[in-house]
Design an enzyme around this catalytic site. Structure first.
Site, PDB file in Angstrom:
ATOM      1  N   CYS A 171     -46.669  -1.966  49.176  1.00  0.00           N
ATOM      2  CA  CYS A 171     -46.025  -2.295  50.442  1.00  0.00           C
ATOM      3  C   CYS A 171     -46.790  -3.297  51.285  1.00  0.00           C
ATOM      4  CB  CYS A 171     -45.759  -1.019  51.231  1.00  0.00           C
ATOM      5  SG  CYS A 171     -44.626   0.111  50.378  1.00  0.00           S
ATOM      6  N   HIS A 311     -47.146  -1.330  61.024  1.00  0.00           N
ATOM      7  CA  HIS A 311     -46.485  -0.915  59.786  1.00  0.00           C
ATOM      8  C   HIS A 311     -45.381   0.068  60.135  1.00  0.00           C
ATOM      9  CE1 HIS A 311     -46.040  -0.264  55.519  1.00  0.00           C
ATOM     10  NE2 HIS A 311     -46.142   1.042  55.694  1.00  0.00           N
ATOM     11  N   GLU A 322     -52.442   4.510  61.652  1.00  0.00           N
ATOM     12  CA  GLU A 322     -52.593   3.199  62.252  1.00  0.00           C
ATOM     13  C   GLU A 322     -52.799   3.267  63.757  1.00  0.00           C
ATOM     14  OE1 GLU A 322     -49.453   0.363  61.872  1.00  0.00           O
ATOM     15  OE2 GLU A 322     -47.906   1.884  61.653  1.00  0.00           O
ATOM     16  N   LYS A 343     -39.240  -1.697  61.437  1.00  0.00           N
ATOM     17  CA  LYS A 343     -38.649  -0.822  60.423  1.00  0.00           C
ATOM     18  C   LYS A 343     -37.666   0.164  61.048  1.00  0.00           C
ATOM     19  CE  LYS A 343     -42.521  -0.947  57.107  1.00  0.00           C
ATOM     20  NZ  LYS A 343     -43.503  -1.736  57.880  1.00  0.00           N
ATOM     21  N   HIS A 348     -37.473   0.023  55.530  1.00  0.00           N
ATOM     22  CA  HIS A 348     -38.718  -0.350  54.855  1.00  0.00           C
ATOM     23  C   HIS A 348     -38.380  -0.926  53.484  1.00  0.00           C
ATOM     24  CE1 HIS A 348     -42.626  -0.529  53.292  1.00  0.00           C
ATOM     25  NE2 HIS A 348     -43.054   0.706  53.460  1.00  0.00           N
ATOM     26  N   PHE A 407     -48.988   2.261  49.236  1.00  0.00           N
ATOM     27  CA  PHE A 407     -49.433   3.205  48.213  1.00  0.00           C
ATOM     28  C   PHE A 407     -50.511   2.548  47.362  1.00  0.00           C
ATOM     29  CE2 PHE A 407     -45.309   5.944  47.839  1.00  0.00           C
ATOM     30  CZ  PHE A 407     -45.536   6.434  49.104  1.00  0.00           C
TER      31      PHE A 407
END
Length: 424
Positions: A171, A311, A322, A343, A348, A407
């Site tokens: 990602c 993110h 974050e 998002k 996403h 990931f």
């Protein structure tokens, strides 16, 4: 950095949920509208999460011919259409350039997922045959299997014969590909690079995988408000799809031809936590390290950041991670800095989202508007920064930070700055 070539964005192309093209994308996110809905690309009934951010995409209406449509996976189609828009937007005469000095750096997390799944269903006779016969597949099956075909399609589109590659880091791919492209320019390996990312992951295999680890939201009865980053009621991310592509040039090259410059890529860094495939430490140490390194490359203090594009996936561990990273890297300034997650509006799109978020940042600098976090009605007390709930804000933006988390433990950060002489 003082003697390094400076890298700027002179063209933007976007294919995202809620409309095709950079203007439609900006209109959507600046208005705080959401484009998440019940999945229509396949029957979602068998799956735990049945919502996504889908693109209303007609390849023929976007100028792709029958052979291109037959040959290319949906992700490749997105990339080519977005690249064509970016090239047109840049007003750069590619035919006048040395093709050996034009590069391509394309990010993707899952490659040609849709066509791969479609062809596997055919050659396995609906999954009933363990031993499959490739003779039943279309002639382009190999292209779907090899992600480099995505970059090749973009290279053919613009006539690029310089360094061409795919960056696949989950990602963070959409941030990392643009960071790599900037390095190609700084190192003198290219004069122009077409870069960005693309993914079209809304397929059964993707839905089943995220269902298995409960990463996606089961809020199927509220698709338009299912993506809720930083909200107390968040319970997973909403899958998306799309692409954003850019024309990057060396600053002096762009200035000499009188190009419109959206933003300068002033700093970029990536780190890995070497900790867990999907888990994140609550202290945000790795993302903080990436942010600090990106700021160092940009030669900016944390207090220079005017906006953070988070993110903001809408999973509990990410939002905590974050939030801690912003506090660690920016100190008290984190509490004075607006933060938002797009998002919440477009979902996403895995590897593509980092580039889509770079487009959002460049357009935010251009228009002097901070896009909001939609669906944020009750902030999680653990997420106690200014997440710009529901409505956009007008604000001059001179330096913007965009971050990604993926990931595998990948954490990436990029600093974009206002071009010299640009109006507020």
């Amino acid at each position: 950095m003082s003697n390094a070539r400076r890298v700027v964005i002179t063209g933007i192309g976007v294919m995202a949920p809620g409309g095709g093209g950079a203007k439609e994308f900006w209109d959507l996110i600046s208005a705080g509208r959401t484009a998440t809905r019940r999945i229509t690309l396949l029957d979602p009934e068998p799956y735990r999460s049945q919502v996504a951010g889908e693109c209303d995409f007609d390849p023929a209406a976007h100028g792709l011919g029958p052979q291109e449509i037959r040959r290319m996976d949906r992700a490749a189609q997105f990339a080519v259409v977005a690249a064509r828009e970016a090239v047109a937007d840049s007003e750069l005469e590619f035919a006048s350039l040395d093709p050996g000095r034009i590069g391509v750096a394309l990010g993707s997390a899952v490659g040609c997922t849709m066509k791969l799944e479609e062809e596997y269903v055919v050659i396995s006779n609906g999954g009933r045959m363990w031993l499959t016969d490739h003779e039943y597949a279309v002639p382009h099956f190999y292209d779907y299997f090899v992600p480099s075909s995505l970059a090749a399609e973009v290279a053919w589109t613009v006539g690029a014969e310089g360094p061409t590659s795919v960056v696949s880091a989950g990602c963070t791919s959409g941030l990392d590909s643009v960071g790599y492209a900037a390095d190609l320019l700084r190192d003198g390996d290219a004069d122009v690079v077409i870069t960005g990312a693309t993914d079209a992951p809304i397929a059964g295999i993707t839905l089943a995988c995220f269902d298995a680890i409960k990463a996606t939201t089961p809020r199927n009865d509220e698709p338009g408000t299912a993506s809720r980053p930083f909200d107390r009621s968040r319970n997973g991310f909403v899958l998306g799809e799309g692409s954003a592509m850019f024309v990057l040039e060396e600053y002096e090259h762009a200035r000499r031809r009188g190009a419109h410059i959206y933003a300068e890529i002033s700093g970029y860094a990536s780190r890995c936590n070497a900790y867990h495939m999907t888990g994140l430490r609550a202290d945000g140490r790795e993302m903080s390290a990436a942010i600090t390194a990106a700021l160092d490359e940009a030669r900016l203090p944390g207090t220079a950041i005017d906006y953070i594009n988070a993110h903001g996936s809408g999973t509990r561990q990410n939002d905590r991670h974050e939030t801690a990273a912003f506090k660690s890297s920016l100190g008290e300034h984190a509490y004075r800095t607006p933060v938002s997650s797009i998002k919440s509006m477009v979902g996403h799109s895995l590897g593509a989202i980092g580039s889509i978020e770079i487009a959002a940042c460049a357009l935010a600098i251009e228009h002097g508007i901070v896009p909001p976090t939609a669906n944020l009605h009750e902030p999680d007390p653990e997420c106690d920064l200014d997440y710009v709930p529901l409505a956009a804000r007008e604000r001059r933006l001179d330096a913007v930070l965009s971050v990604g988390s993926g990931f595998g433990g990948f954490q990436s950060a990029m600093v974009l700055t206002r071009p010299e002489g640009a109006a507020s």
